[in-house]
Design a protein around this motif. Structure first.
Motif, short mmCIF file in Angstrom:
data_model
loop_
_atom_site.label_atom_id
_atom_site.label_comp_id
_atom_site.label_asym_id
_atom_site.label_seq_id
_atom_site.Cartn_x
_atom_site.Cartn_y
_atom_site.Cartn_z
N GLY A 80 7.99 25.38 18.88
CA GLY A 80 8.65 26.65 18.59
C GLY A 80 8.34 27.65 19.69
N PRO A 81 8.73 28.91 19.50
CA PRO A 81 8.47 29.93 20.52
C PRO A 81 7.00 29.89 20.94
N ASN A 82 6.76 30.07 22.21
CA ASN A 82 5.42 29.87 22.77
C ASN A 82 5.22 30.84 23.93
N LEU A 83 4.11 30.70 24.61
CA LEU A 83 3.87 31.70 25.66
C LEU A 83 4.77 31.51 26.88
N TRP A 84 5.56 30.46 26.89
CA TRP A 84 6.47 30.26 28.03
C TRP A 84 7.86 30.78 27.74
N THR A 85 8.37 30.44 26.55
CA THR A 85 9.75 30.77 26.24
C THR A 85 10.00 30.70 24.74
N TYR A 86 11.19 31.08 24.34
CA TYR A 86 11.57 31.08 22.93
C TYR A 86 11.81 29.68 22.39
N ARG A 87 12.07 28.72 23.27
CA ARG A 87 12.56 27.43 22.79
C ARG A 87 11.49 26.34 22.97
N PRO A 88 11.65 25.23 22.27
CA PRO A 88 10.69 24.14 22.43
C PRO A 88 10.59 23.67 23.89
N VAL A 89 9.37 23.41 24.30
CA VAL A 89 9.14 22.90 25.66
C VAL A 89 8.12 21.77 25.61
N LEU A 90 8.17 20.94 26.65
CA LEU A 90 7.08 20.00 26.85
C LEU A 90 6.15 20.63 27.88
N GLU A 91 4.87 20.71 27.52
CA GLU A 91 3.89 21.30 28.42
C GLU A 91 3.00 20.18 28.95
N VAL A 92 2.92 20.07 30.25
CA VAL A 92 2.20 18.96 30.87
C VAL A 92 1.11 19.52 31.77
N TRP A 93 -0.11 19.04 31.54
CA TRP A 93 -1.24 19.45 32.39
C TRP A 93 -1.40 18.38 33.47
N LEU A 94 -1.33 18.81 34.72
CA LEU A 94 -1.32 17.85 35.82
C LEU A 94 -2.50 18.08 36.75
N ASP A 95 -3.01 16.98 37.27
CA ASP A 95 -3.99 17.09 38.34
C ASP A 95 -3.35 16.51 39.60
N LEU A 96 -3.15 17.36 40.58
CA LEU A 96 -2.43 16.91 41.78
C LEU A 96 -3.30 16.05 42.70
N GLY A 97 -4.62 16.09 42.52
CA GLY A 97 -5.49 15.33 43.42
C GLY A 97 -5.32 15.85 44.84
N ARG A 98 -5.23 14.94 45.80
CA ARG A 98 -5.14 15.35 47.21
C ARG A 98 -3.84 16.08 47.51
N LEU A 99 -2.84 15.90 46.63
CA LEU A 99 -1.57 16.58 46.88
C LEU A 99 -1.73 18.11 46.82
N GLU A 100 -2.81 18.55 46.21
CA GLU A 100 -3.08 19.99 46.19
C GLU A 100 -3.14 20.54 47.62
N ASP A 101 -3.59 19.71 48.53
CA ASP A 101 -3.69 20.17 49.93
C ASP A 101 -2.45 19.79 50.74
N HIS A 102 -1.47 19.22 50.07
CA HIS A 102 -0.26 18.79 50.79
C HIS A 102 1.00 19.27 50.10
N PRO A 103 1.32 20.52 50.29
CA PRO A 103 2.61 20.98 49.76
C PRO A 103 3.75 20.25 50.45
N SER A 104 4.94 20.41 49.91
CA SER A 104 6.09 19.60 50.34
C SER A 104 6.33 19.61 51.85
N ASN A 105 6.10 20.76 52.50
CA ASN A 105 6.40 20.84 53.94
C ASN A 105 5.42 20.05 54.78
N LEU A 106 4.31 19.64 54.19
CA LEU A 106 3.32 18.90 54.95
C LEU A 106 3.38 17.40 54.70
#
Ligand SMILES: Nc1ncnc2c1ncn2[C@@H]1O[C@H](COP(=O)(O)OP(=O)(O)O)[C@@H](O)[C@H]1O
Ligand SMILES: [Mg+2]
Length: 764
Positions: free
Chosen positions: A35-61
């Motif tokens: 139901g309504p949540n801190l993101w929006t009024y509608r149902p959402v899937l909330e996913v907690w992610l660990d990027l690992g080394r990708l944290e240091d590699h944004p898309s342009n890199l």
């Protein structure tokens, strides 16, 4: 390290030498917010992610990543993203954005491609390095989970430059589509629900299929595909018996083809001779045109048609063949709201291809044809289609015959309702269709009618109604091949909820932690005194009126949901702690009154990455966000952060505070706002500068002595809520006075009063 690799990329943009593989992004936790949540009024899937080394590699890199990704999902160009225009997301990719955010867009794109468009997504970092929370709008949890899994695979392949091409993308999309087929609403139901949403009518699914509740509590209406609470079960049974239906229609003067039920093939031919050729042979209770053979002229054809019809239903009918085109009229609540005409489906010979090949090249290639429910037309499979085989035989053909160039071969005579003709229906025809639905007993009916010209009365052209269908499909009116779609979902909603009534009952949401259970009980008590059958879900349990039906902590989504499904309930009070909002979202989409008492308790919420008190503002604002425009937020002005939520409310605001000098309250009052406060040891209602004592309630020092356990703050909040709900003020005063604050005492006194009632009275 990021800098080093960045440099390597700049130097050797096409080289893989410096490119190491990245481990999969770790999905730490997946949480469906219903139901309504801190993101929006509608149902959402909330996913907690660990990027690992990708944290240091944004898309342009990541060398070549953006190109690979956009080659796989070209429509990413349409994602505006934060930039706000076409190509916005691609710009972010090129400039450099993190993998969590990219995953969000990949998942959304897969959902779009699977036909479940999803506009909303957000990705935010958490207090932990490399850990993000990514959310996206999810109408259905199972579909969302599959989209996430497929998107995850696709993204990692694009990052690591693994073999992944258009075929794999298609597979991913197909997997999501299959889940939509399995788990989501069918197209007819989805269209009614969509129309309800447009009208502000909430909905809840009641099973895994197409049973949906529109509205809340006592004001709800249920639909099951295109059947409703008003659809008579007897009417449905009558409709499924074509012979009975025809006799009832004929009795009211509605034209139907004459005919009779026959026991065997010989009898079928006798009947045909009686009625006069040509005739139709069909099962008495099948559908989708199964086993229906038309325009039969010879004994041989009639006997063969009997054999086709017999296995499809309980009885076989022979009836007069009516000349003309087949039509489907949709009747909703006594009106024809849409009409479609069928096309005869043919193929044209070229002197080379067989009939089977012509069916594939000229018909099955049509993008409107598909096996799934969302396609308006079916795929034609000659091998398993006895009716088609018979149709061909009557033309002296079979699948392997090669029709001469230009020869037109009939493939299907019915079941292809694809030309909208709503505006052409003659009023007398419409009248007959409406009468037919009423005689059978259906509020929503699909009337099958054969006529040469729908714009003329039936009797002048020998047209007739051949069948009445309960729970008719709506797709033909939503996606006609010719003509414009008809707002049939809207028509069904308007039928179920006339007069703009949105099917709601008053919902009071209570958010906070301080004394909120007793506050919720007091509010429910006041509403109950106002004469409504009131449900209450709070930490003290689940209550229907004063009866506790569940003693467990019920300040949660499930309990709130249970109340809103209950058809006896005319108003509900639902307590929501911050944890409920974070874990499940609210049980209701909007409410009439939203109360926020305080922002305490952040210490217990570290698993949600709530690590300081101010973050509670964002969590509890949800309660204020969902207040209806005609509703009211009731806010504790003693905490300036709670008072600061006022501008978020679409409706009115009532402040309360035990301290009449509280800055926010005084300012609100000075601006002409409403407030509930204490002066001279009494409760005061303020409407701007004009103040009055709450009638029926005396001095608070006296009241407190008999109401231990209810804080003055809770008292003021409850009075404000009662005021907002329009409960007469003297009733509020008297109700507050009579409230039994002690839960055990309240339950005991209820038991006592019930033992004084007879069993019948108790049931009532
Ligand atoms: N007596 C009839 N004369 C002409 N066409 C008919 C007749 N009965 C049925 N049909 C045609 O066949 C189609 C299917 O028949 P119907 O009785 O509606 O069966 P189903 O329940 O399978 O839809 C109708 O929509 C109509 O086009
Ligand atoms: Mg029919």
């Amino acid at each position: 390290m990021g800098a080093v690799e960045g440099a390597a990329v700049l130097g050797q943009s096409t080289s893989n030498v410096f490119m190491t593989r990245f481990d999969d992004i770790r999905l730490l936790r997946i949480n469906y917010l219903r139901g309504p949540n801190l993101w929006t009024y509608r149902p959402v899937l909330e996913v907690w992610l660990d990027l690992g080394r990708l944290e240091d590699h944004p898309s342009n890199l990541i060398p070549g990543f953006t190109d690979r990704l956009t080659a796989l999902l070209p429509a990413l160009i349409e994602h505006h993203c934060g930039v706000g225009e076409r190509g916005g997301f691609i710009q972010r990719l090129t400039e450099g954005t993190w993998a969590g955010h990219v995953l969000e867009h990949v998942v959304i794109e897969l959902l779009n491609l699977a036909g479940m468009p999803t506009g909303f997504g957000q990705t935010r970092s958490t207090s932990e390095h490399g850990v993000y929370r990514m959310v996206f709008r999810a109408r259905d949890e199972q579909v969302a989970r599959v989209a996430l899994a497929e998107g995850h695979k696709l993204l990692m392949a694009a990052i690591n430059n693994d073999p992944f091409g258009a075929a794999e993308v298609q597979k991913a999309v197909d997997a999501v589509k299959a889940k939509v087929e399995d788990c989501y609403l069918g197209p007819s139901t989805a269209c009614i629900v969509g129309a309800a949403t447009d009208r502000g009518i909430p909905h809840m699914r009641l099973n895994d299929g197409n049973l949906v509740q529109l509205g809340y509590g006592a004001n709800q209406q249920r639909i099951w595909t295109a059947e409703t609470d008003y659809t008579s079960a007897i009417g449905e049974s009558i409709a499924s018996d074509k012979e009975l239906t025809k006799s009832l229609l004929a009795g009211c003067g509605v034209p139907v083809p004459e005919g009779q039920v026959v026991a065997d093939a010989d009898e079928a031919w006798d009947a045909a001779e009686d009625i006069g050729l040509p005739v139709v042979v069909k099962p008495s209770d099948a559908n989708h045109g199964r086993g229906v053979s038309l325009e039969l002229n010879t004994r041989e054809e009639v006997m063969a048609a009997f054999a086709v019809a017999e296995p499809e239903g309980s009885d076989v009918m022979v009836e007069r063949f009516i000349r003309g085109s087949e039509h489907r009229l949709l009747v909703v609540g006594g009106q024809v709201v849409a009409a479609a005409r069928g096309e005869i489906i043919t193929v044209t010979g070229d002197g080379r291809a067989t009939v089977s090949e012509l069916i594939d090249s000229q018909l099955n290639s049509d993008p409107r044809r598909g096996a799934e429910e969302e396609y308006p037309l079916d795929v034609i499979v000659l091998e398993t289609d006895a009716k088609l085989q018979l149709e061909l035989k009557r033309q002296d053909l079979d699948g392997n015959s090669v029709p001469a160039t230009g020869r037109v071969v009939t493939i299907q005579r019915n079941g292809n309702m694809s030309i909208d003709c709503t505006d052409q229906v003659h009023p007398e025809v419409a009248h007959a269709a409406v009468l037919a639905a009423r005689v059978v007993g259906l509020d929503i009916a699909g009337i099958d009618l054969v006529a040469q010209d729908i714009a003329r009365p039936l009797h002048v052209q020998g047209g007739a109604i051949v069948e009445v269908n309960a729970g008719p499909g709506l797709l033909m009116h939503l996606k006609p091949a010719v003509g414009s779609p008809r707002p049939v979902g809207r028509a069904i909603c308007d039928h179920l909820f006339p007069d703009d009534a949105p099917g709601r009952i008053p919902v009071v949401g209570v958010a906070g932690s301080r004394d909120t259970a007793v506050l919720s009980r007091l509010v429910a008590w006041l509403i109950g005194l106002g004469g409504r059958h009131t449900g209450l879900a709070c930490r003290d349990g689940l209550f229907l009126e004063r009866r506790r039906v569940d003693a467990r902590n019920s300040a949660n989504w499930e309990a709130g949901h249970r109340l809103l499904v209950n058809r006896a309930v005319q108003a509900v009070v639902i307590e929501n702690g911050a944890e409920t909002i974070l874990r499940d979202g609210l049980a209701y989409d909007r409410c009439e009154v939203g109360i926020v008492t305080d922002l305490e308790g952040y210490e217990a919420l570290s698993e949600f990455d709530i690590i300081e008190s101010d973050q509670m503002v964002k969590v509890l604002r949800t309660q204020v966000d969902v207040v209806l425009p005609e509703g009211t937020a009731v806010l504790n002005a003693a905490d300036p952060r709670v008072a600061g939520l006022a501008p978020l409310c679409d409706g009115g605001v009532i402040f309360y505070s035990t301290d009449p000098q509280a800055e926010a309250l005084a300012k609100h009052q000075a601006d002409g706002g409403k407030a509930v406060l204490i002066r001279q040891d009494r409760v005061v209602l303020a409407n701007g500068a004009s103040e009055s004592f709450l009638p029926g309630l005396g001095r608070l020092t006296v009241w407190r002595a008999t109401h231990v356990g209810v804080s003055l703050e809770s008292l003021l909040a409850a009075v404000a809520a009662g005021w907002a709900m329009g409960i007469p003020l003297n009733l509020i005063g008297a109700g507050v006075e009579a409230f039994e604050a002690d839960l055990q005492a309240a339950l005991a006194s209820l038991q006592l009063s019930q033992t004084l009632l007879s069993p019948e009275q108790q049931l009532a």
